[in-house]
Design a protein around this motif. Structure first.
Motif, PDB file in Angstrom:
ATOM      1  N   UNK A   1      10.919  -2.754   0.926  1.00  0.00           N
ATOM      2  CA  UNK A   1      11.167  -3.517   2.052  1.00  0.00           C
ATOM      3  C   UNK A   1      10.682  -3.077   3.322  1.00  0.00           C
ATOM      4  N   UNK A   2      10.434  -3.799   4.378  1.00  0.00           N
ATOM      5  CA  UNK A   2       9.884  -3.282   5.506  1.00  0.00           C
ATOM      6  C   UNK A   2      10.490  -2.278   6.120  1.00  0.00           C
ATOM      7  N   UNK A   3      11.941  -2.370   6.032  1.00  0.00           N
ATOM      8  CA  UNK A   3      12.578  -1.219   6.742  1.00  0.00           C
ATOM      9  C   UNK A   3      12.276   0.464   6.047  1.00  0.00           C
ATOM     10  N   UNK A   4      11.621   0.323   4.856  1.00  0.00           N
ATOM     11  CA  UNK A   4      11.460   1.542   4.346  1.00  0.00           C
ATOM     12  C   UNK A   4       9.829   2.104   4.696  1.00  0.00           C
ATOM     13  N   UNK A   5       9.107   1.306   5.579  1.00  0.00           N
ATOM     14  CA  UNK A   5       7.818   1.880   5.984  1.00  0.00           C
ATOM     15  C   UNK A   5       7.843   3.051   6.663  1.00  0.00           C
ATOM     16  N   UNK A   6       8.648   3.241   7.801  1.00  0.00           N
ATOM     17  CA  UNK A   6       8.475   4.347   8.786  1.00  0.00           C
ATOM     18  C   UNK A   6       8.741   5.669   7.799  1.00  0.00           C
TER      19      UNK A   6
ATOM     20  N   UNK B   1       0.862  -1.114   0.098  1.00  0.00           N
ATOM     21  CA  UNK B   1      -0.006  -0.019   0.065  1.00  0.00           C
ATOM     22  C   UNK B   1       0.860   1.186   0.051  1.00  0.00           C
ATOM     23  N   UNK B   2       2.094   1.137   0.568  1.00  0.00           N
ATOM     24  CA  UNK B   2       2.857   2.484   0.919  1.00  0.00           C
ATOM     25  C   UNK B   2       3.892   2.375  -0.186  1.00  0.00           C
ATOM     26  N   UNK B   3       3.994   1.173  -1.010  1.00  0.00           N
ATOM     27  CA  UNK B   3       5.092   1.042  -2.260  1.00  0.00           C
ATOM     28  C   UNK B   3       6.318   1.010  -1.606  1.00  0.00           C
ATOM     29  N   UNK B   4       6.541   0.299  -0.629  1.00  0.00           N
ATOM     30  CA  UNK B   4       7.688  -0.108  -0.011  1.00  0.00           C
ATOM     31  C   UNK B   4       8.393  -1.459  -0.300  1.00  0.00           C
TER      32      UNK B   4
END
Ligand code: ZN
Length: 404
Positions: free
Chosen positions: A249-254, A244-247
């Protein structure tokens, strides 16, 4: 006194018992047995589900030291007891999981657990002070290691004097006999609950969320089969959030969330500036549409579209600038939204009375003061004709010079 079979044999799901008493209670029957496998609710833990003599048990609780089994019909003599075993096991897994989680948090961060509950809002503990996300993950990992070690769990009774000399985590409620639950080589805690025989019985532990509640830091968790199910679900939700946020990897979520917040705040500022500009432009537009009359300027109109809230702001701005009356109606499907406003000063027209009268005649609702009124009436040709008459009456009132 009922023998509490669950104290020494928490994995016993069937037993025979003798009914000591059966008394009517609030439309049901309260049954006391010579021995029971049913754990009574209390301390944040629900009671066991199951049957007594084939009848579903409605509730089990302790009253003045007596365990009461609530049944819809009376029971007598010898009865067979049967538990919902899988539910009991899940309760034990969550309960021992809580011992482990509270202990690792206490041992590692020195933060005690003040409340532990399995019922209500889902299994949770409440801590005296908050932990960071990194600390929570560390605690979860440490709890999983304890579960993996299959440490034996022992329960034993002690006198208060004996317990005083022991290093016990948490408070000890004063009792003649104190039940201490030991996770071998790891933790000692006073508790009357049901526990797996070793820590591997908990199967899995997942911290699922946190919340501040009345100054305490609540940590939601799951254990047992519920945790085994939740873990892949949470991984799926993480991938969904990344998508949904176009990341990648999970590390890019914040970072992505931070950018979204900044963009939202910039858009809000832009939106506010545009609203201000629109208000100024529309105020000038309506000032130009007003007719000069003896008591001030006035505009009356039925509009095909318009935001009543925005028009109200326009009307307020106009009325502040100079003696003004604005009588507007906006067509909305088969209804008319009325917005009447004028400056203070003249006694007439009474806008609240006008709206009230229109509402009474055209199945509407609304009203207000002599200088400001709003309402909704049923439209149609009759409604609009009546509205035009109201407009004329208002204009006539202001065509006359102000009465002295
Ligand atoms: Zn316990």
């Amino acid at each position: 006194m009922t023998l509490r079979l669950f104290d020494d044999a928490p994995d016993r799901f069937e037993a025979q018992a003798h009914v000591l008493s059966c008394t009517p209670r609030e439309g049901h029957f309260a049954v006391v047995l010579d021995q029971t496998i049913f754990f009574p609710r209390g301390g944040g833990q629900p009671c066991d589900n199951g049957t007594i003599a084939g009848t579903a048990v409605l509730d089990v609780f302790e009253e003045n030291g007596v365990i009461l089994h609530i049944l819809p019909s009376p029971a007598e003599g010898e009865v067979s007891l049967r538990l919902d075993g899988e539910r009991r096991l899940e309760m034990m897994r969550h309960h021992l999981g809580q011992h482990i989680l509270s202990a690792v948090i206490d041992h590692t961060f020195g933060v005690p657990t003040v409340i532990a509950r399995i019922e209500d809002a889902g299994p949770h503990i409440e801590l005296a002070s908050p932990l960071s996300e990194q600390q929570l993950v560390q605690a979860q990992q440490a709890a999983r290691e304890i579960i993996g070690k299959a440490l034996a769990v022992h329960c034993a009774y002690y006198t208060p004097e004996q317990a005083k000399g022991m290093t016990v985590r948490g408070k000890i409620t004063p009792h003649e006999r104190i039940r201490l639950v030991e996770i071998e080589g790891f933790d000692l805690n006073a508790c009357g609950g049901t526990h797996c025989s070793d820590t591997s019985g908990v199967l899995e532990l997942v911290i699922t969320g946190t919340k501040m509640v009345r100054g305490a830091f609540r940590v939601y968790y799951l254990a047992g089969h519920a945790a085994q199910k939740a873990r892949p679900e949470r991984e799926g939700q993480l991938l969904q959030a990344q998508h949904a946020l176009g990341c990648e990897s999970a590390s890019g979520l914040l970072q992505a969330q931070q950018e979204l917040l900044e963009r939202q705040s910039a858009l809000e500022a832009q939106c506010q500036a545009l609203q201000k500009a629109l208000l100024e432009a529309d105020t000038a537009l309506w000032a130009a549409r007003c007719r000069p009359l003896a008591q001030g300027r006035m505009a009356c109109a039925i509009l095909d579209e318009g935001d009543v809230k925005h028009l109200r702001a326009v009307a307020e701005a106009l009325c502040q600038q100079a003696p003004t009356a604005l009588l507007l109606a906006v067509r909305q499907q088969d209804k008319l939204s009325l917005l009447f406003m004028r400056s203070k000063g003249p006694k007439e027209p009474n806008l609240g009375a006008m709206v009230k009268d229109l509402c009474a005649r055209f199945d509407g609702r609304g009203g207000g003061s002599p200088i400001s009124a709003q309402g909704v009436i049923c439209g149609g040709a009759d409604g609009e004709n009546a509205l035009q008459q109201v407009f004329r009456a208002a204009e006539q009132a202001w065509e006359q010079p102000k009465a002295q």
